[in-house]
Write a protein that holds these residues in place. Structure first.
Motif, PDB file in Angstrom:
ATOM      1  N   GLN A  40       0.976  -1.225  -0.049  1.00 54.62           N
ATOM      2  CA  GLN A  40       0.161  -0.378   0.269  1.00 54.62           C
ATOM      3  C   GLN A  40       0.697   1.194  -0.175  1.00 54.62           C
ATOM      4  O   GLN A  40       0.123   1.973  -0.452  1.00 54.62           O
ATOM      5  CB  GLN A  40      -1.082   0.148   1.590  1.00 54.62           C
ATOM      6  N   MET A  41       2.271   0.960   1.112  1.00 53.50           N
ATOM      7  CA  MET A  41       3.057   2.255   1.134  1.00 53.50           C
ATOM      8  C   MET A  41       3.812   2.539  -0.508  1.00 53.50           C
ATOM      9  O   MET A  41       4.907   3.671   0.033  1.00 53.50           O
ATOM     10  CB  MET A  41       3.144   2.716   2.427  1.00 53.50           C
ATOM     11  N   CYS A  42       4.085   1.184  -1.120  1.00 50.11           N
ATOM     12  CA  CYS A  42       5.088   1.281  -2.061  1.00 50.11           C
ATOM     13  C   CYS A  42       6.094   1.537  -2.027  1.00 50.11           C
ATOM     14  O   CYS A  42       6.952   2.222  -2.581  1.00 50.11           O
ATOM     15  CB  CYS A  42       4.431   2.420  -2.888  1.00 50.11           C
ATOM     16  N   THR A  43       6.488   0.910  -0.962  1.00 50.63           N
ATOM     17  CA  THR A  43       8.424   1.085  -0.388  1.00 50.63           C
ATOM     18  C   THR A  43       8.996  -0.450  -0.821  1.00 50.63           C
ATOM     19  O   THR A  43       8.944  -1.271  -0.101  1.00 50.63           O
ATOM     20  CB  THR A  43       7.899   1.499   1.365  1.00 50.63           C
ATOM     21  N   PRO A  44       9.829   0.124  -1.742  1.00 52.56           N
ATOM     22  CA  PRO A  44      10.326  -1.243  -2.301  1.00 52.56           C
ATOM     23  C   PRO A  44      11.786  -1.437  -0.840  1.00 52.56           C
ATOM     24  O   PRO A  44      11.758  -0.947   0.118  1.00 52.56           O
ATOM     25  CB  PRO A  44      11.404  -0.341  -3.185  1.00 52.56           C
ATOM     26  N   TYR A  45      12.151  -2.584  -0.479  1.00 54.85           N
ATOM     27  CA  TYR A  45      12.696  -2.786   0.230  1.00 54.85           C
ATOM     28  C   TYR A  45      13.809  -2.727   0.545  1.00 54.85           C
ATOM     29  O   TYR A  45      14.895  -2.209   1.729  1.00 54.85           O
ATOM     30  CB  TYR A  45      13.127  -4.694   0.107  1.00 54.85           C
ATOM     31  N   ALA A  46      15.131  -2.020  -0.856  1.00 56.91           N
ATOM     32  CA  ALA A  46      16.144  -1.833  -0.830  1.00 56.91           C
ATOM     33  C   ALA A  46      16.090  -0.091   0.528  1.00 56.91           C
ATOM     34  O   ALA A  46      16.757   0.436   1.002  1.00 56.91           O
ATOM     35  CB  ALA A  46      16.215  -1.314  -2.019  1.00 56.91           C
ATOM     36  N   MET A  47      14.895   0.910   0.229  1.00 54.11           N
ATOM     37  CA  MET A  47      14.328   1.627   0.897  1.00 54.11           C
ATOM     38  C   MET A  47      13.743   1.956   2.509  1.00 54.11           C
ATOM     39  O   MET A  47      14.316   2.733   2.897  1.00 54.11           O
ATOM     40  CB  MET A  47      13.320   2.252   0.239  1.00 54.11           C
ATOM     41  N   LEU A  48      13.289   0.228   3.067  1.00 56.09           N
ATOM     42  CA  LEU A  48      12.765   0.211   4.118  1.00 56.09           C
ATOM     43  C   LEU A  48      14.352  -0.182   4.553  1.00 56.09           C
ATOM     44  O   LEU A  48      14.928   0.348   5.413  1.00 56.09           O
ATOM     45  CB  LEU A  48      12.411  -1.371   4.228  1.00 56.09           C
ATOM     46  N   VAL A  49      15.417  -1.063   4.115  1.00 54.08           N
ATOM     47  CA  VAL A  49      16.484  -1.422   4.663  1.00 54.08           C
ATOM     48  C   VAL A  49      17.337   0.229   4.840  1.00 54.08           C
ATOM     49  O   VAL A  49      18.263   0.481   5.988  1.00 54.08           O
ATOM     50  CB  VAL A  49      17.765  -2.246   3.794  1.00 54.08           C
ATOM     51  N   ILE A  54      17.019  -1.901   9.511  1.00 53.76           N
ATOM     52  CA  ILE A  54      16.111  -3.068   9.646  1.00 53.76           C
ATOM     53  C   ILE A  54      17.152  -3.702   7.754  1.00 53.76           C
ATOM     54  O   ILE A  54      16.580  -3.687   7.114  1.00 53.76           O
ATOM     55  CB  ILE A  54      15.004  -3.001   9.703  1.00 53.76           C
ATOM     56  N   ALA A  55      17.778  -4.387   8.837  1.00 53.19           N
ATOM     57  CA  ALA A  55      18.494  -6.007   7.681  1.00 53.19           C
ATOM     58  C   ALA A  55      17.693  -5.983   6.621  1.00 53.19           C
ATOM     59  O   ALA A  55      17.011  -7.041   6.565  1.00 53.19           O
ATOM     60  CB  ALA A  55      19.008  -6.596   8.281  1.00 53.19           C
ATOM     61  N   GLN A  56      17.918  -5.964   5.535  1.00 53.14           N
ATOM     62  CA  GLN A  56      17.001  -7.349   4.490  1.00 53.14           C
ATOM     63  C   GLN A  56      16.307  -8.243   4.927  1.00 53.14           C
ATOM     64  O   GLN A  56      15.139  -8.890   4.331  1.00 53.14           O
ATOM     65  CB  GLN A  56      17.541  -6.535   3.158  1.00 53.14           C
ATOM     66  N   ASP A  57      17.479  -9.834   4.720  1.00 51.77           N
ATOM     67  CA  ASP A  57      16.804 -10.912   5.717  1.00 51.77           C
ATOM     68  C   ASP A  57      15.767 -10.507   6.521  1.00 51.77           C
ATOM     69  O   ASP A  57      15.266 -11.474   7.013  1.00 51.77           O
ATOM     70  CB  ASP A  57      18.234 -11.285   5.901  1.00 51.77           C
ATOM     71  N   ARG A  58      16.046  -9.690   7.808  1.00 51.27           N
ATOM     72  CA  ARG A  58      15.249  -9.324   8.726  1.00 51.27           C
ATOM     73  C   ARG A  58      13.881  -9.353   8.066  1.00 51.27           C
ATOM     74  O   ARG A  58      12.850  -9.700   8.673  1.00 51.27           O
ATOM     75  CB  ARG A  58      16.098  -8.406   9.912  1.00 51.27           C
ATOM     76  N   LEU A  59      13.393  -8.071   7.024  1.00 51.28           N
ATOM     77  CA  LEU A  59      12.592  -7.776   6.460  1.00 51.28           C
ATOM     78  C   LEU A  59      11.672  -9.355   5.499  1.00 51.28           C
ATOM     79  O   LEU A  59      10.961  -8.852   6.104  1.00 51.28           O
ATOM     80  CB  LEU A  59      12.470  -6.732   5.006  1.00 51.28           C
ATOM     81  N   PHE A  60      12.427 -10.077   4.666  1.00 50.06           N
ATOM     82  CA  PHE A  60      12.478 -10.992   4.613  1.00 50.06           C
ATOM     83  C   PHE A  60      11.393 -12.070   5.640  1.00 50.06           C
ATOM     84  O   PHE A  60      10.536 -12.308   5.911  1.00 50.06           O
ATOM     85  CB  PHE A  60      12.959 -11.802   4.134  1.00 50.06           C
ATOM     86  N   GLU A  61      12.057 -11.665   7.008  1.00 53.19           N
ATOM     87  CA  GLU A  61      11.663 -12.968   7.739  1.00 53.19           C
ATOM     88  C   GLU A  61      10.293 -12.671   8.849  1.00 53.19           C
ATOM     89  O   GLU A  61       9.563 -13.046   8.538  1.00 53.19           O
ATOM     90  CB  GLU A  61      12.682 -12.754   9.310  1.00 53.19           C
TER      91      GLU A  61
END
Length: 106
Positions: A40-49, A54-61
């Motif tokens: 909904q907020m259109c936030t790619p994982y790279a931007m969240l990292v 927060i590490a990308q692996d943790r985002l996947f978790e």
């Protein structure tokens, strides 16, 4: 972030998580809380990292259903412009919605 000369920036405001929030509708349709917010907020994982630390692996978790810590909730709430209490409420809403198929958590 750059902008063109004379362009007026769009004000960003914190929106409360309520019954009319689009993320609540995604969760009611069966999406997990994390995927609903990301979509909904259109936030790619790279931007969240980059913005949360927060590490990308943790985002996947988190995407696969792992419980977030309070510091992760605070960091994600700032990026998604929602109060931390609203993010916690969306997590509770998602856990209340049981999938019709798949492994049971009983």
């Amino acid at each position: 972030m750059s902008r063109r000369k004379g362009e007026i920036p769009i004000p960003k405001v914190v929106r409360p998580y309520d019954a009319d929030h689009p993320v609540k509708k995604w969760i009611a349709d069966g999406d997990g809380w994390f995927d609903a917010w990301v979509g909904q907020m259109c936030t790619p994982y790279a931007m969240l990292v980059k913005r949360t630390g927060i590490a990308q692996d943790r985002l996947f978790e988190l995407s696969f259903g792992d419980a977030p810590t309070l510091s992760e909730i605070d960091a994600l709430a700032k990026v998604w412009l929602v109060p931390a209490e609203g993010l916690i409420a969306s997590i509770a809403d998602a856990s209340a919605c049981q999938p019709l198929f798949g492994p049971s958590k009983a």
